[in-house]
Write a protein that holds these residues in place. Structure first.
Motif, mmCIF file in Angstrom:
data_model
loop_
_atom_site.group_PDB
_atom_site.id
_atom_site.type_symbol
_atom_site.label_atom_id
_atom_site.label_comp_id
_atom_site.label_asym_id
_atom_site.label_seq_id
_atom_site.Cartn_x
_atom_site.Cartn_y
_atom_site.Cartn_z
ATOM 1 N N PRO A 299 0.807 -1.228 0.000
ATOM 2 C CA PRO A 299 0.000 0.000 0.000
ATOM 3 C C PRO A 299 0.841 1.280 0.000
ATOM 4 O O PRO A 299 0.443 2.286 -0.586
ATOM 5 N N GLY A 300 2.005 1.240 0.636
ATOM 6 C CA GLY A 300 2.874 2.416 0.645
ATOM 7 C C GLY A 300 3.324 2.805 -0.752
ATOM 8 O O GLY A 300 3.437 3.989 -1.073
ATOM 9 N N LEU A 301 3.561 1.809 -1.610
ATOM 10 C CA LEU A 301 3.956 2.098 -2.987
ATOM 11 C C LEU A 301 2.804 2.715 -3.777
ATOM 12 O O LEU A 301 3.011 3.627 -4.579
ATOM 13 N N VAL A 302 1.592 2.229 -3.538
ATOM 14 C CA VAL A 302 0.422 2.780 -4.215
ATOM 15 C C VAL A 302 0.206 4.231 -3.777
ATOM 16 O O VAL A 302 -0.001 5.123 -4.613
ATOM 17 N N ILE A 303 0.275 4.475 -2.491
ATOM 18 C CA ILE A 303 0.089 5.840 -1.979
ATOM 19 C C ILE A 303 1.208 6.739 -2.481
ATOM 20 O O ILE A 303 0.969 7.882 -2.886
ATOM 21 N N GLY A 304 2.442 6.227 -2.490
ATOM 22 C CA GLY A 304 3.569 7.017 -2.999
ATOM 23 C C GLY A 304 3.376 7.384 -4.464
ATOM 24 O O GLY A 304 3.647 8.527 -4.864
ATOM 25 N N ALA A 305 2.878 6.449 -5.267
ATOM 26 C CA ALA A 305 2.631 6.741 -6.688
ATOM 27 C C ALA A 305 1.537 7.790 -6.841
ATOM 28 O O ALA A 305 1.645 8.695 -7.682
ATOM 29 N N LEU A 306 0.507 7.709 -6.015
ATOM 30 C CA LEU A 306 -0.561 8.712 -6.075
ATOM 31 C C LEU A 306 -0.055 10.091 -5.651
ATOM 32 O O LEU A 306 -0.431 11.108 -6.237
ATOM 33 N N LEU A 307 0.793 10.122 -4.621
ATOM 34 C CA LEU A 307 1.369 11.408 -4.203
ATOM 35 C C LEU A 307 2.232 12.000 -5.312
ATOM 36 O O LEU A 307 2.177 13.205 -5.576
ATOM 37 N N LEU A 308 3.009 11.154 -5.955
ATOM 38 C CA LEU A 308 3.845 11.622 -7.057
ATOM 39 C C LEU A 308 2.979 12.147 -8.204
ATOM 40 O O LEU A 308 3.254 13.207 -8.778
ATOM 41 N N ALA A 309 1.920 11.435 -8.519
ATOM 42 C CA ALA A 309 1.004 11.885 -9.574
ATOM 43 C C ALA A 309 0.352 13.210 -9.198
ATOM 44 O O ALA A 309 0.177 14.091 -10.034
ATOM 45 N N ALA A 310 0.006 13.373 -7.925
ATOM 46 C CA ALA A 310 -0.600 14.634 -7.476
ATOM 47 C C ALA A 310 0.387 15.786 -7.556
ATOM 48 O O ALA A 310 -0.004 16.921 -7.836
ATOM 49 N N LEU A 311 1.661 15.496 -7.339
ATOM 50 C CA LEU A 311 2.676 16.549 -7.454
ATOM 51 C C LEU A 311 2.867 16.980 -8.907
ATOM 52 O O LEU A 311 3.091 18.146 -9.194
ATOM 53 N N VAL A 312 2.771 16.030 -9.820
ATOM 54 C CA VAL A 312 2.995 16.320 -11.241
ATOM 55 C C VAL A 312 1.753 16.922 -11.891
ATOM 56 O O VAL A 312 1.846 17.841 -12.703
ATOM 57 N N THR A 313 0.579 16.459 -11.532
ATOM 58 C CA THR A 313 -0.665 16.875 -12.187
ATOM 59 C C THR A 313 -0.952 18.373 -12.074
ATOM 60 O O THR A 313 -1.294 18.984 -13.075
ATOM 61 N N PRO A 314 -0.843 19.007 -10.905
ATOM 62 C CA PRO A 314 -1.164 20.444 -10.866
ATOM 63 C C PRO A 314 -0.284 21.271 -11.797
ATOM 64 O O PRO A 314 -0.755 22.245 -12.370
ATOM 65 N N VAL A 315 0.984 20.891 -11.986
ATOM 66 C CA VAL A 315 1.872 21.623 -12.884
ATOM 67 C C VAL A 315 1.358 21.514 -14.311
ATOM 68 O O VAL A 315 1.302 22.502 -15.041
ATOM 69 N N ALA A 316 0.938 20.339 -14.710
ATOM 70 C CA ALA A 316 0.419 20.146 -16.062
ATOM 71 C C ALA A 316 -0.835 20.987 -16.271
ATOM 72 O O ALA A 316 -1.019 21.593 -17.323
ATOM 73 N N ARG A 317 -1.717 21.055 -15.265
ATOM 74 C CA ARG A 317 -2.933 21.854 -15.393
ATOM 75 C C ARG A 317 -2.599 23.334 -15.528
ATOM 76 O O ARG A 317 -3.195 24.032 -16.328
ATOM 77 N N ARG A 318 -1.662 23.823 -14.725
ATOM 78 C CA ARG A 318 -1.278 25.232 -14.792
ATOM 79 C C ARG A 318 -0.691 25.565 -16.151
ATOM 80 O O ARG A 318 -0.953 26.619 -16.716
ATOM 81 N N GLU A 319 0.126 24.655 -16.709
ATOM 82 C CA GLU A 319 0.714 24.886 -18.023
ATOM 83 C C GLU A 319 -0.378 24.916 -19.096
ATOM 84 O O GLU A 319 -0.330 25.717 -20.023
ATOM 85 N N GLN A 320 -1.383 24.054 -18.991
ATOM 86 C CA GLN A 320 -2.473 24.036 -19.963
ATOM 87 C C GLN A 320 -3.284 25.323 -19.872
ATOM 88 O O GLN A 320 -3.666 25.884 -20.890
ATOM 89 N N GLU A 321 -3.580 25.779 -18.654
ATOM 90 C CA GLU A 321 -4.355 26.999 -18.473
ATOM 91 C C GLU A 321 -3.567 28.213 -18.974
ATOM 92 O O GLU A 321 -4.158 29.145 -19.516
ATOM 93 N N ALA A 322 -2.249 28.228 -18.789
ATOM 94 C CA ALA A 322 -1.437 29.349 -19.248
ATOM 95 C C ALA A 322 -1.379 29.390 -20.774
ATOM 96 O O ALA A 322 -1.261 30.463 -21.371
#
Length: 191
Positions: free
Chosen positions: A166-189
């Motif tokens: 479960p720690g690996l699954v949560i870690g992957a989700l945290l990593l995805a959450a860190l990357v996703t907001p940057v992608a959204r901001r770049e798309q909006e810009a």
């Protein structure tokens, strides 16, 4: 010149002492109690911050029963708050463990002792269901019903069917959450 307010060490101590005294069933059963004290009773964190602390605490090694109080105590009252929160949680557990193991080993064949240990399980189950419903509502409102169900299905499949920790699954989700907001901001810009 005004005097800065003193950190809430006494309420912190009593809050985590209650958790330590009532947290039967180990660390996971303490999570709803911690949420009740920290979010609902004292307002030291909101639901979102509590969810973040819970997610990070699940990815780190060691018992969650000390990681969460340690961080929350530090956030509320610094290093002394960390020490007080952890001590308030573990001292009742240590005393109860020594006392109860002595009683259980001496009277383990008595039926009411066996029933007592089995009677705690349904109470812990209800507490975990309540916590699950709270997190379901938070997830549903934040990312939607279908995304929440999809993520729960994928996480459940990885953990239960493929045996991924479960720690690996949560870690992957945290990593995805860190990357996703940057992608959204770049798309909006780019619009």
């Amino acid at each position: 010149m005004s005097v800065p307010p003193s950190p809430p060490l006494r309420p912190l101590f009593w809050a985590f002492l209650r958790i330590g005294l009532l947290g039967f069933g180990g660390g996971p059963s303490m999570i709803p109690l911690i949420q009740q004290e920290v979010v609902k009773r004292h307002g030291w964190m909101d639901e979102e911050a509590f969810g973040d602390v819970l997610a990070i605490a699940n990815t780190l090694p060691g018992p969650i029963a000390t990681k969460m109080p340690g961080y929350i105590g530090y956030r509320v009252a610094g290093v002394s708050g960390c020490a007080i929160a952890v001590l308030a949680v573990i001292v009742p557990m240590i005393v109860a463990m020594i006392a109860l193991l002595g009683v259980f080993s001496r009277y383990r064949d008595v039926s009411w002792i066996q029933g007592m240990s089995q009677g705690v399980v349904p109470v812990v189950m209800v507490m975990m269901v309540q916590l699950t419903l709270d997190f379901w509502n938070k997830s549903r409102l934040a990312i939607g019903v279908w995304v929440s169900l999809g993520m729960a299905g994928v996480a459940g499949g990885l953990i239960y069917w493929l045996g991924v920790h479960p720690g690996l699954v949560i870690g992957a989700l945290l990593l995805a959450a860190l990357v996703t907001p940057v992608a959204r901001r770049e798309q909006e810009a780019g619009r």
